[in-house]
Design an enzyme around this catalytic site. Structure first.
Site, short mmCIF file in Angstrom:
data_model
loop_
_atom_site.label_atom_id
_atom_site.label_comp_id
_atom_site.label_asym_id
_atom_site.label_seq_id
_atom_site.Cartn_x
_atom_site.Cartn_y
_atom_site.Cartn_z
N VAL A 59 0.83 -1.20 0.00
CA VAL A 59 0.00 0.00 0.00
C VAL A 59 0.87 1.25 0.00
O VAL A 59 1.66 1.45 0.90
CB VAL A 59 -0.91 0.02 1.24
CG1 VAL A 59 -1.73 1.29 1.28
CG2 VAL A 59 -1.81 -1.20 1.25
N PRO A 60 0.73 2.06 -1.02
CA PRO A 60 1.52 3.30 -1.13
C PRO A 60 1.01 4.36 -0.18
O PRO A 60 0.47 5.38 -0.59
CB PRO A 60 1.31 3.71 -2.58
CG PRO A 60 -0.07 3.20 -2.91
CD PRO A 60 -0.23 1.94 -2.13
N CYS A 61 1.18 4.13 1.08
CA CYS A 61 0.62 5.04 2.07
C CYS A 61 1.32 6.39 2.05
O CYS A 61 0.85 7.35 2.63
CB CYS A 61 0.72 4.41 3.44
SG CYS A 61 2.26 3.57 3.74
N HIS A 62 2.44 6.47 1.39
CA HIS A 62 3.17 7.74 1.36
C HIS A 62 2.48 8.77 0.48
O HIS A 62 2.86 9.91 0.45
CB HIS A 62 4.60 7.50 0.90
CG HIS A 62 4.70 6.87 -0.43
ND1 HIS A 62 4.69 5.49 -0.60
CD2 HIS A 62 4.78 7.40 -1.66
CE1 HIS A 62 4.78 5.25 -1.89
NE2 HIS A 62 4.83 6.38 -2.56
#
Length: 107
Positions: A59-62
């Site tokens: 998950v590209p939470c950034h």
DNA sequence: TATTTGACCAAGA
DNA sequence: ATCTTGGCCAAAT
């Protein structure tokens, strides 16, 4: 008919992660937007979910930032987050997203 | 089951 | 502009 389950199969957190994955590279979203997309106002819970983020690399939470485009909270450090975003073509200025409106992804 | 905790947000001083 | 306060909601303990 089914039982009284009006609640989705996916947990609140799972929904959050799903939405995060939807955000294309080079764009960002906000906690508030995610919450809104889920028809809820629990943007706080959203942040909580991402903090735990069981699927760290998946998950590209950034790509999730504060409503002001400020880089709030990141487990690996805001500095890292800024660099990652910059790498994706997003300009960071003094810890905040430059051209926030332009890179903001809407569901 | 009740309390605490948060990667938030908006408004106030 | 920075800091504090209150409100908000779901998950974790």
């Amino acid at each position: 008919m089914f039982k009284k389950s009006a609640r989705s199969l996916l947990s609140f957190n799972e929904k959050v992660w799903e939405l995060c994955k939807k955000v294309p590279k080079g764009k960002v979203t906000t906690y508030k937007e995610i919450a809104a997309a889920m028809k809820t106002k629990a943007y706080r819970a959203v942040g909580n979910a991402l903090k735990r983020n069981p699927y760290s690399p998946a998950v590209p939470c950034h790509r999730v930032v504060g409503s002001d485009g400020a880089l709030v909270g990141f487990a690996r450090g805001l500095k890292k987050k800024a660099e990652m975003l910059r790498k994706e073509g997003i300009k960071i200025k003094k810890g905040k997203i430059a051209d926030f409106e332009k890179v903001l992804y809407r569901f």
